[in-house]
Write a protein that holds these residues in place. Structure first.
Motif, PDB file in Angstrom:
ATOM      1  N   PRO A  67      -1.277   8.063 -24.124  1.00 26.19           N
ATOM      2  CA  PRO A  67      -1.982   6.983 -24.817  1.00 26.19           C
ATOM      3  C   PRO A  67      -2.902   6.217 -23.863  1.00 26.19           C
ATOM      4  O   PRO A  67      -2.740   6.251 -22.640  1.00 26.19           O
ATOM      5  N   VAL A  68      -3.872   5.550 -24.484  1.00 26.44           N
ATOM      6  CA  VAL A  68      -4.774   4.705 -23.685  1.00 26.44           C
ATOM      7  C   VAL A  68      -3.966   3.591 -23.041  1.00 26.44           C
ATOM      8  O   VAL A  68      -3.097   2.984 -23.664  1.00 26.44           O
ATOM      9  N   GLY A  69      -4.266   3.320 -21.773  1.00 29.21           N
ATOM     10  CA  GLY A  69      -3.525   2.299 -21.018  1.00 29.21           C
ATOM     11  C   GLY A  69      -2.417   2.864 -20.168  1.00 29.21           C
ATOM     12  O   GLY A  69      -1.747   2.111 -19.434  1.00 29.21           O
ATOM     13  N   SER A  70      -2.191   4.188 -20.260  1.00 30.60           N
ATOM     14  CA  SER A  70      -1.130   4.804 -19.453  1.00 30.60           C
ATOM     15  C   SER A  70      -1.506   4.758 -17.965  1.00 30.60           C
ATOM     16  O   SER A  70      -2.685   4.927 -17.602  1.00 30.60           O
ATOM     17  N   LEU A  71      -0.491   4.553 -17.113  1.00 28.91           N
ATOM     18  CA  LEU A  71      -0.698   4.569 -15.672  1.00 28.91           C
ATOM     19  C   LEU A  71      -0.758   6.011 -15.214  1.00 28.91           C
ATOM     20  O   LEU A  71       0.195   6.768 -15.381  1.00 28.91           O
ATOM     21  N   ILE A  72      -1.892   6.391 -14.602  1.00 23.59           N
ATOM     22  CA  ILE A  72      -2.078   7.774 -14.171  1.00 23.59           C
ATOM     23  C   ILE A  72      -1.644   7.937 -12.711  1.00 23.59           C
ATOM     24  O   ILE A  72      -0.929   8.879 -12.363  1.00 23.59           O
ATOM     25  N   ALA A  73      -2.048   7.004 -11.851  1.00 27.00           N
ATOM     26  CA  ALA A  73      -1.711   7.084 -10.419  1.00 27.00           C
ATOM     27  C   ALA A  73      -1.870   5.695  -9.804  1.00 27.00           C
ATOM     28  O   ALA A  73      -2.470   4.788 -10.413  1.00 27.00           O
ATOM     29  N   LYS A  74      -1.360   5.573  -8.591  1.00 27.02           N
ATOM     30  CA  LYS A  74      -1.501   4.309  -7.864  1.00 27.02           C
ATOM     31  C   LYS A  74      -1.881   4.639  -6.422  1.00 27.02           C
ATOM     32  O   LYS A  74      -1.224   5.450  -5.764  1.00 27.02           O
ATOM     33  N   VAL A  75      -2.986   4.038  -5.936  1.00 28.69           N
ATOM     34  CA  VAL A  75      -3.432   4.259  -4.555  1.00 28.69           C
ATOM     35  C   VAL A  75      -3.163   2.976  -3.751  1.00 28.69           C
ATOM     36  O   VAL A  75      -3.092   1.877  -4.318  1.00 28.69           O
ATOM     37  N   SER A  76      -3.057   3.184  -2.468  1.00 25.00           N
ATOM     38  CA  SER A  76      -2.758   2.026  -1.609  1.00 25.00           C
ATOM     39  C   SER A  76      -3.446   2.211  -0.253  1.00 25.00           C
ATOM     40  O   SER A  76      -3.423   3.303   0.318  1.00 25.00           O
ATOM     41  N   ALA A  77      -4.083   1.150   0.214  1.00 22.77           N
ATOM     42  CA  ALA A  77      -4.763   1.155   1.521  1.00 22.77           C
ATOM     43  C   ALA A  77      -4.395  -0.114   2.287  1.00 22.77           C
ATOM     44  O   ALA A  77      -4.103  -1.157   1.681  1.00 22.77           O
ATOM     45  N   GLY A  78      -4.370  -0.020   3.628  1.00 20.96           N
ATOM     46  CA  GLY A  78      -4.059  -1.179   4.453  1.00 20.96           C
ATOM     47  C   GLY A  78      -5.137  -1.426   5.508  1.00 20.96           C
ATOM     48  O   GLY A  78      -5.937  -0.539   5.820  1.00 20.96           O
ATOM     49  N   ASP A  79      -5.202  -2.661   6.053  1.00 26.17           N
ATOM     50  CA  ASP A  79      -6.190  -3.036   7.060  1.00 26.17           C
ATOM     51  C   ASP A  79      -5.453  -3.858   8.126  1.00 26.17           C
ATOM     52  O   ASP A  79      -4.759  -4.829   7.799  1.00 26.17           O
ATOM     53  N   VAL A  80      -5.616  -3.455   9.375  1.00 24.25           N
ATOM     54  CA  VAL A  80      -4.901  -4.142  10.456  1.00 24.25           C
ATOM     55  C   VAL A  80      -5.548  -5.468  10.825  1.00 24.25           C
ATOM     56  O   VAL A  80      -4.986  -6.241  11.608  1.00 24.25           O
ATOM     57  N   ASP A  81      -6.765  -5.672  10.248  1.00 22.38           N
ATOM     58  CA  ASP A  81      -7.388  -6.969  10.497  1.00 22.38           C
ATOM     59  C   ASP A  81      -6.607  -8.045   9.776  1.00 22.38           C
ATOM     60  O   ASP A  81      -5.674  -7.771   9.020  1.00 22.38           O
ATOM     61  N   SER A  82      -7.021  -9.242   9.999  1.00 20.89           N
ATOM     62  CA  SER A  82      -6.362 -10.387   9.373  1.00 20.89           C
ATOM     63  C   SER A  82      -7.401 -11.256   8.700  1.00 20.89           C
ATOM     64  O   SER A  82      -8.615 -11.093   8.892  1.00 20.89           O
ATOM     65  N   GLY A  83      -6.878 -12.120   7.879  1.00 19.19           N
ATOM     66  CA  GLY A  83      -7.790 -13.027   7.206  1.00 19.19           C
ATOM     67  C   GLY A  83      -8.580 -12.314   6.113  1.00 19.19           C
ATOM     68  O   GLY A  83      -8.091 -11.392   5.448  1.00 19.19           O
ATOM     69  N   VAL A  84      -9.844 -12.769   6.002  1.00 19.84           N
ATOM     70  CA  VAL A  84     -10.705 -12.193   4.967  1.00 19.84           C
ATOM     71  C   VAL A  84     -10.946 -10.727   5.232  1.00 19.84           C
ATOM     72  O   VAL A  84     -11.059  -9.915   4.308  1.00 19.84           O
TER      73      VAL A  84
END
Length: 798
Positions: free
Chosen positions: A256-273
Motif C-alpha cells: 500500500p501507499v505509505g509503506s516503508l521500503i527502506a531506511k538509510v543512515s549517514a553520519g558526520d564526524v563534524d560537530s555543530g551545523v
C-alpha cells in the motif's frame, strides 16, 4: 504472450499442437522491417505479398490480417496490394521510452489454410526532442579550501530520444575556475562533472553563476541549459558517510501507499551545523520521484504510488546526504519488486464469426490467443469451454486457440448458442477471465411448410356477393427469414370440368380464400380443390391441403307450378259432374321448388273461391276436391285461386287460377241446361263459348295422345281386356313431362293419358298442354323408384 504460459482444454490436457483438416498452422521465421518515427499515417513499410512469396490475390483469398502483441493496431494491411502500411504516426518515445532499439512485435494471420507469420518492426528514432534539465537552477555549495582538480557531479539532463539523438556532450560557459568533465555511468549514460581548476577565495567572491549546456547528437543538434549557482562556503572538512554504499530490499507489488521500503543512515564526524545531515533523492528520474519519497530527517524511504511488477521489476534509487556545511555523500538503494497474482489472464480475439449455417461441417468460429502478464506459476494458464456444447476448443501455435463446431447444427432445435470461454491461471489465488460469444445458427431451407389441417371444410351461402371472404388456410414453416415466408396458391383441380379459376381465388400472402362470383346452390352444391403452400427458400419446399367448399342453400326460388300451367293462353277449366260426391278429386295442382331442404317443402291452400266452402285443397298434396255434395243451386262456373308456398325464411309463393264448370255429365256437356243454368248461360254467353272451345281443343289433344300411346307404348288387345292403361317397359318417351326437382316432387314426374273402355263421355277428361322438361339444377340427387298415383282423370303421377 508471457513466457512459460500454458493453456489447455479442461480434462483434455495437451502437450502438442493439433493438426486438423482444412486448417494449416505454420510459424515462419521472423520478418524484420523498419520505419522512421513520426512518419505520416499510411506510409509504406513493406510489400508482404512479395516478402512472403505469395500471389497478388492470395492475401485477399486467405483473409490475411495483422495482430499486434499489445493488441493495438499500429499497422494496416492493404490486402488488395499486399502493402503493409502505418496506421498512425508512431512515436518511438511513447512506444519504447529509452529502450533502444524500439521494436514492435506482430503476427500475420491467414486462413484456409491457417498460418501465422511472426514479424517485428523497428521504429527508428529522429531527433524530435531537446535535452531538458529537471531544475532550471542548481545550487552547488563548495568549500573555499577545496583542492584544485576536485570534481563535483552534476545532475544530468534527460532526452527522450535515444542513440545518437540522445545526449552526447555537456559544455559550460567560459570561466576561470571550472571546466566540465564527461563521465560514464554504470547504466551506459554520460553525466557531467564540474572540475575545479583554480582555488576559490570566499572573501574575494562568495558566489559564481555558470550556464551548463547539454547537446544531443542530432543533425542539427538540439540543446538544453540550466544555471549552476555556486555558493562558496567556509571550511567544513568532513563529509557525511553512509553506513552502506548499497542498500538492497524487496517490496511486493501490492504494497500500500505509505509503506516503508527502506531506511538509510549517514553520519558526520563534524560537530555543530556541519554535522546536521539531511537526506534527499539524488539524480532521480520522474518515475522514481513519483513512486518514492525520502524523509529528509530520518532517511526513511516510503512508497508514494502503487508498484506494478508488470511495468517495472526493480528500482535503483540514489540518496544524497548533506551536512550543514554543504558536504554530501551518496548511496544506492536497490528495490526489487515481487510479483503477486494480480493480473487475470487476457483473451485476445484475432478472428471471429458470429454466424454458422446449420448444415455446415466442421467450421472455424474464432481464433484467439491468451496471455497473462504475471510470471512463474502466476503466468501459467488453463483454457476451456463447457463439455455439453457441440463445439471444440483446439490449441495451436504460441498460445493460439481455435474454436470450431464438431459437426452440423440444427437451427430448429437451437438457433443460438452462448459460449463462455474461460481462462484461469495457476496462481494463488487463481484468477480467471471469461469471454462470452454468441453464435447464431443461420437457417437452411430444410423444412417444408405445414398446414394446420390436412383438409378444410368451408361453407358459403349461395347468392353471395363477389369477392366474399369465405375462409382461410394457414401453414407454418419452422425455418426462418425467407425460408419461412409462405406463399399460397391454387393447384389445378383434378376435375378438368371444374372452372376453379372463376370460382375462388386465394391471397398469396395470407391464405384467405375469396369467392369470385355469386354461387348457385341449384347449379353447384359443392366442390373441392387443393391449395399449395410454398416457402421462398432455394430450392423452395411446398405442401398441399384439401379444401372442400359446401354451398349452403338459400330460399331464392319461388315454387313453380307445373300443372295447371299458367302460360297466358286459354284459362284452365276443369269439368265436375254435378253428381260428384264429397271428396271428389277435381284436379291436382303440381308444383316444384328449385331449392332444397325446408326451402323446398311446399304447402297448398285455397286463397280465393267463387263459393267458399264448396271446394278444398289438400295442404301437402295439392289435390283440389269437393268439400260437399253439389246441388242444383250451385253456380255453373267457379273460379279458384290456389296459393303454393314454400317453407323458407322468408317464404316464397306462387298462385294458380283454376276454372271449374259444373256439368251434368261428360256425354251431354252441351245439352240444354236447366232453367236456372240456361238463364245464367243466356246471361253469360262468353262462358258457353269458352266451354265449347275448351272441349274441342281437349278432345283433339286427347285423341292425338291416344294415338301416340297406342302406337308406341300400349298393345291394343291388352288394353281392351284389362281396361287399364298400357305402358311400355323401360323409360318413358322423351316427349312426356319430366320434372326433376328438390321440392315436394323430389323425383321425376311423368304424365301419360290413359282411357278405359266403357268410361263414357262422363268419365272423359283432357290433359293440359305438355310443358317442356324441367331439369332440376341439383346434380347430387339420387334416382329412386318413382311411386305411381292415378287421379280420377286417368292421369298417372310417378
Amino acid at each position: 504472450m508471457e513466457a512459460g504460459a500454458l493453456c489447455w482444454p479442461r480434462q483434455r490436457q495437451v502437450l502438442f499442437v493439433f493438426l486438423f483438416g482444412g486448417v494449416s498452422l505454420a510459424g515462419s521465421g521472423s520478418g524484420r522491417y523498419s520505419v522512421t518515427e513520426e512518419t505520416e499515417r499510411g506510409s509504406f513499410v513493406v510489400n508482404l505479398a512479395k516478402d512472403l512469396g505469395l500471389g497478388d490475390q492470395e492475401l485477399v483469398a486467405r483473409g490475411a490480417r495483422v495482430v499486434s502483441d499489445d493488441n493495438k493496431q499500429h499497422l494496416l494491411l492493404d490486402s488488395q496490394t499486399g502493402d503493409l502500411l502505418t496506421n498512425e504516426k508512431l512515436d518511438r518515445e511513447k512506444l519504447c521510452g529509452l529502450t533502444e532499439p524500439c521494436m514492435l512485435y506482430f503476427q500475420i494471420l491467414m486462413d484456409n489454410p491457417f498460418q501465422i507469420y511472426r514479424a517485428e518492426l523497428r521504429v527508428r528514432d529522429i531527433n524530435d526532442h531537446s535535452p531538458m534539465f529537471r531544475d532550471q537552477e542548481t545550487v552547488l555549495k563548495i568549500l573555499e579550501n577545496t583542492a584544485e582538480g576536485t570534481a563535483f557531479r552534476l545532475e544530468r539532463a534527460e532526452d527522450a530520444d535515444g542513440g545518437l539523438n540522445g545526449i552526447q556532450s555537456y559544455t559550460i560557459n567560459p570561466n576561470s575556475f571550472f571546466h566540465i568533465k564527461i563521465s560514464d555511468s554504470d547504466e551506459g549514460m554520460i553525466y557531467p562533472e564540474l572540475v575545479l581548476d583554480k582555488a576559490l577565495d570566499r572573501e574575494k567572491q562568495h558566489e559564481l553563476s555558470l550556464t551548463l549546456t547539454a547537446l544531443d547528437g542530432g543533425s542539427p543538434p538540439r540543446s538544453g541549459t540550466t544555471t549552476i549557482r555556486i555558493v562558496i562556503l567556509d571550511i567544513n572538512d568532513n563529509a557525511p558517510q553512509f553506513s552502506q554504499t548499497i542498500y538492497e530490499t524487496q517490496a511486493p507489488e501490492n504494497s500500500p501507499v505509505g509503506s516503508l521500503i527502506a531506511k538509510v543512515s549517514a553520519g558526520d564526524v563534524d560537530s555543530g551545523v556541519n554535522a546536521d545531515i539531511s537526506y534527499s533523492l539524488f539524480d532521480a528520474s520522474e518515475d522514481i520521484r513519483t513512486t518514492f519519497q525520502v524523509n529528509p530527517f530520518s532517511g526513511d524511504i516510503v512508497l508514494t504510488a502503487l508498484l506494478d511488477y508488470e511495468l517495472v521489476k526493480s528500482y535503483k534509487i540514489n540518496i544524497q546526504a548533506m551536512d550543514g556545511g554543504g558536504l554530501t555523500a551518496t548511496c544506492t538503494v536497490l528495490v526489487e519488486v515481487l510479483d503477486i497474482n494480480d493480473n487475470p489472464p487476457e483473451l485476445i480475439i484475432s478472428s471471429l464469426s458470429d454466424y454458422v449455417a446449420e448444415n455446415s461441417p466442421e467450421t472455424v468460429l474464432a481464433v484467439f490467443r491468451i496471455k497473462d502478464r504475471d510470471s512463474g506459476e502466476n503466468g501459467k494458464m488453463l483454457c476451456y469451454i463447457r463439455d455439453n456444447l457441440p463445439f471444440l476448443l483446439k490449441p495451436s501455435l504460441e498460445n493460439f486457440y481455435i474454436l470450431m463446431t464438431e459437426g452440423g447444427l440444427d437451427r430448429e432445435s437451437q438457433a443460438e448458442y452462448n459460449i463462455t470461454i474461460t481462462v484461469t491461471d495457476l496462481g494463488t489465488p487463481r484468477l480467471k477471465t471469461q469471454h462470452n460469444l454468441t453464435v447464431t445458427v443461420s437457417d437452411v431451407n430444410d423444412n417444408a411448410p405445414a398446414f394446420s389441417q390436412t383438409a378444410y371444410t368451408l361453407r358459403v351461402r349461395e347468392n353471395n356477393s363477389p369477392a366474399l371472404h369465405i375462409g382461410s388456410v394457414s401453414a407454418t414453416d419452422r425455418d426462418s427469414g425467407a425460408n419461412a415466408q409462405v406463399t399460397y396458391s391454387l393447384l389445378p383441380p383434378q376435375d378438368p370440368q371444374l372452372p376453379l379459376a372463376s370460382l375462388v381465388s386465394i391471397n398469396a400472402d395470407t391464405g384467405q380464400l375469396f369467392a369470385l362470383r355469386s354461387l348457385d346452390f341449384e347449379a353447384l352444391r359443392a366442390f373441392e380443390f387443393r391449395v399449395g403452400a410454398a416457402d421462398r427458400g432455394s430450392p423452395a419446399l411446398s405442401s398441399q391441403a384439401l379444401v372442400r367448399v359446401l354451398v349452403v342453400d338459400d330460399n331464392d326460388n319461388a315454387p313453380f307450378v307445373l300443372y295447371p300451367l299458367q302460360n297466358g293462353s286459354a284459362p284452365c277449366t276443369e269439368l265436375v259432374p254435378r253428381a260428384a260426391e264429397a271428396g271428389y278429386l277435381v284436379t291436382k295442382v303440381v308444383a316444384v321448388d328449385g331449392d332444397s331442404g325446408q326451402n323446398a317443402w311446399l304447402s297448398y291452400q285455397l286463397l280465393k273461391a267463387t263459393e267458399p266452402g264448396l271446394f278444398g285443397v289438400w295442404a301437402h298434396s295439392g289435390e283440389v276436391r269437393t268439400a260437399r255434395l253439389l246441388s242444383e243451386r250451385d253456380a255453373v262456373k267457379h273460379r279458384l285461386v290456389v296459393l303454393v308456398k314454400d317453407n323458407g325464411e322468408p317464404p316464397l309463393s306462387a298462385s294458380v287460377t283454376l276454372h271449374v264448370l259444373l256439368v251434368d255429365g261428360f256425354s251431354q256437356p252441351y245439352l240444354p241446361l236447366p232453367d236456372a243454368a240456361a238463364a245464367e248461360a243466356r246471361a253469360d254467353p262468353l262462358t258457353v263459348y269458352l266451354v265449347v272451345a275448351l272441349a274441342s281443343v281437349s278432345s283433339l289433344f286427347l285423341f292425338s295422345v291416344l294415338v301416340f300411346v297406342a302406337v308406341r307404348l300400349c298393345r291394343r288387345s291388352r288394353a281392351a281386356s284389362a281396361g287399364g292403361c298400357s305402358v311400355a317397359e323401360g323409360p318413358f318417351p322423351g316427349h312426356l313431362v319430366d320434372v326433376s326437382g328438390a321440392g315436394t316432387l323430389s323425383h321425376s314426374y311423368q304424365y301419360e293419358v290413359c282411357l278405359t273402355e266403357g268410361s263414357g263421355t262422363n268419365e272423359f277428361k283432357f290433359l293440359k298442354p305438355i310443358i317442356p322438361n324441367i331439369q332440376a339444377q341439383s346434380s347430387g340427387r339420387n334416382s329412386e323408384e318413382k311411386p305411381t298415383f292415378r287421379n280420377s282423370y286417368g292421369f298417372n303421377f310417378q
